[in-house]
Scaffold this motif. Sequence first.
Motif, PDB file in Angstrom:
ATOM      1  N   GLY A  57       0.784  -1.229   0.000  1.00 40.18           N
ATOM      2  CA  GLY A  57       0.000   0.000   0.000  1.00 40.18           C
ATOM      3  C   GLY A  57       0.815   1.277   0.000  1.00 40.18           C
ATOM      4  N   GLY A  58       2.110   1.175  -0.246  1.00 38.31           N
ATOM      5  CA  GLY A  58       2.951   2.371  -0.266  1.00 38.31           C
ATOM      6  C   GLY A  58       3.840   2.394  -1.487  1.00 38.31           C
ATOM      7  N   TRP A  59       4.391   3.559  -1.750  1.00 41.32           N
ATOM      8  CA  TRP A  59       5.298   3.768  -2.884  1.00 41.32           C
ATOM      9  C   TRP A  59       6.691   4.033  -2.328  1.00 41.32           C
ATOM     10  N   GLU A  60       7.707   3.404  -2.923  1.00 38.92           N
ATOM     11  CA  GLU A  60       9.082   3.649  -2.508  1.00 38.92           C
ATOM     12  C   GLU A  60       9.931   3.768  -3.761  1.00 38.92           C
ATOM     13  N   GLY A  61      10.677   4.869  -3.860  1.00 40.10           N
ATOM     14  CA  GLY A  61      11.483   5.066  -5.049  1.00 40.10           C
ATOM     15  C   GLY A  61      12.671   5.967  -4.796  1.00 40.10           C
ATOM     16  N   LEU A  62      13.589   5.933  -5.745  1.00 43.16           N
ATOM     17  CA  LEU A  62      14.786   6.763  -5.704  1.00 43.16           C
ATOM     18  C   LEU A  62      14.469   8.115  -6.319  1.00 43.16           C
ATOM     19  N   VAL A  63      14.825   9.175  -5.601  1.00 43.33           N
ATOM     20  CA  VAL A  63      14.666  10.530  -6.119  1.00 43.33           C
ATOM     21  C   VAL A  63      16.053  11.171  -6.106  1.00 43.33           C
ATOM     22  N   GLU A  64      16.518  11.505  -7.289  1.00 40.75           N
ATOM     23  CA  GLU A  64      17.850  12.094  -7.435  1.00 40.75           C
ATOM     24  C   GLU A  64      17.877  13.499  -6.828  1.00 40.75           C
ATOM     25  N   PRO A  65      19.095  14.011  -6.523  1.00 38.72           N
ATOM     26  CA  PRO A  65      19.193  15.358  -5.940  1.00 38.72           C
ATOM     27  C   PRO A  65      18.601  16.417  -6.867  1.00 38.72           C
ATOM     28  N   ASN A  66      17.868  17.346  -6.256  1.00 38.53           N
ATOM     29  CA  ASN A  66      17.254  18.460  -6.988  1.00 38.53           C
ATOM     30  C   ASN A  66      16.387  17.996  -8.155  1.00 38.53           C
ATOM     31  N   ARG A  67      15.711  16.860  -7.955  1.00 40.91           N
ATOM     32  CA  ARG A  67      14.823  16.298  -8.981  1.00 40.91           C
ATOM     33  C   ARG A  67      13.456  15.988  -8.379  1.00 40.91           C
ATOM     34  N   CYS A  68      12.504  15.734  -9.279  1.00 39.06           N
ATOM     35  CA  CYS A  68      11.140  15.367  -8.893  1.00 39.06           C
ATOM     36  C   CYS A  68      10.796  14.017  -9.508  1.00 39.06           C
ATOM     37  N   ARG A  69       9.888  13.311  -8.869  1.00 40.64           N
ATOM     38  CA  ARG A  69       9.324  12.067  -9.418  1.00 40.64           C
ATOM     39  C   ARG A  69       7.818  12.138  -9.248  1.00 40.64           C
ATOM     40  N   GLY A  70       7.117  11.685 -10.249  1.00 43.30           N
ATOM     41  CA  GLY A  70       5.668  11.644 -10.174  1.00 43.30           C
ATOM     42  C   GLY A  70       5.176  10.212 -10.070  1.00 43.30           C
ATOM     43  N   PHE A  71       4.044  10.032  -9.416  1.00 47.18           N
ATOM     44  CA  PHE A  71       3.405   8.716  -9.312  1.00 47.18           C
ATOM     45  C   PHE A  71       1.941   8.938  -8.973  1.00 47.18           C
ATOM     46  N   GLY A  72       1.172   7.875  -8.992  1.00 49.02           N
ATOM     47  CA  GLY A  72      -0.238   8.012  -8.668  1.00 49.02           C
ATOM     48  C   GLY A  72      -0.922   6.674  -8.494  1.00 49.02           C
ATOM     49  N   PHE A  73      -2.187   6.752  -8.120  1.00 45.96           N
ATOM     50  CA  PHE A  73      -3.014   5.562  -7.953  1.00 45.96           C
ATOM     51  C   PHE A  73      -4.471   5.982  -8.065  1.00 45.96           C
ATOM     52  N   ALA A  74      -5.341   5.013  -8.060  1.00 47.54           N
ATOM     53  CA  ALA A  74      -6.777   5.272  -8.155  1.00 47.54           C
ATOM     54  C   ALA A  74      -7.494   4.510  -7.052  1.00 47.54           C
ATOM     55  N   SER A  75      -8.720   4.963  -6.755  1.00 47.65           N
ATOM     56  CA  SER A  75      -9.548   4.296  -5.754  1.00 47.65           C
ATOM     57  C   SER A  75     -11.009   4.559  -6.085  1.00 47.65           C
ATOM     58  N   PRO A  76     -11.891   3.597  -5.769  1.00 48.59           N
ATOM     59  CA  PRO A  76     -13.311   3.853  -5.981  1.00 48.59           C
ATOM     60  C   PRO A  76     -13.904   4.741  -4.883  1.00 48.59           C
ATOM     61  N   MET A  77     -13.127   5.055  -3.860  1.00 45.18           N
ATOM     62  CA  MET A  77     -13.622   5.858  -2.734  1.00 45.18           C
ATOM     63  C   MET A  77     -13.941   7.284  -3.181  1.00 45.18           C
ATOM     64  N   GLU A  78     -14.986   7.863  -2.583  1.00 47.61           N
ATOM     65  CA  GLU A  78     -15.333   9.267  -2.830  1.00 47.61           C
ATOM     66  C   GLU A  78     -14.243  10.149  -2.233  1.00 47.61           C
ATOM     67  N   PRO A  79     -13.952  11.294  -2.846  1.00 47.80           N
ATOM     68  CA  PRO A  79     -12.923  12.186  -2.294  1.00 47.80           C
ATOM     69  C   PRO A  79     -13.170  12.561  -0.829  1.00 47.80           C
ATOM     70  N   ALA A  80     -14.438  12.717  -0.434  1.00 48.74           N
ATOM     71  CA  ALA A  80     -14.748  13.067   0.958  1.00 48.74           C
ATOM     72  C   ALA A  80     -14.344  11.957   1.923  1.00 48.74           C
ATOM     73  N   ALA A  81     -14.264  10.702   1.433  1.00 51.91           N
ATOM     74  CA  ALA A  81     -13.895   9.570   2.282  1.00 51.91           C
ATOM     75  C   ALA A  81     -12.385   9.355   2.324  1.00 51.91           C
TER      76      ALA A  81
END
Length: 124
Positions: A57-81
Motif C-alpha cells: 500500500g505504499g510507494w518507494e522510489g529513488l529521487v535524485e538530488p534536486n529532482r522530482c518524481r511523479g506517481f499516482g493511484f486510483a480508488s473507488p472511494m469518494e474524495p470526501a472519504a
Amino acid sequence: MIELEWETDRTEGVTLVSAIVTNALTTPQIVRIENRVDGPLWTPNGERQSAPEWSDGGWEGLVEPNRCRGFGFASPMEPAAIADPPLAVTETRRASNDRAPEPTDVFASMADWRPPLDSLERVR
C-alpha cells in the motif's frame, strides 16, 4: 528536504490521486510514501501485476538530488472519504553509493579520455 505535493480528481466513479515528490537535498534519497486511503487502492498495472515501486500500500522510489518524481493511484472511494492529505512521507534515507550508474554518468566520466599517442599508428 523532501517535499510532497498531490491532487485528487474524481472521474467516472473513480478518484485519481497524483503526486510529485521533490528531493531538494544534494544527495540521492530513497523515499517511502504511504497512502492514507482507507479502502481499495488501484496501483498502475491494476491486478495483473503491481508496479515495482508499490508494495504494502505504499510507494518507494529513488529521487535524485534536486529532482522530482511523479506517481499516482486510483480508488473507488469518494474524495470526501479519502484522508486529507491522502499521502504521507514515512521514511527517507540516503541512497547507497553502490547503485548502478546511469548511462549518462558513465559517458560523462569518459569525456576527457583519449588513447595514449604511442598506441596509435601513424597513417601516411
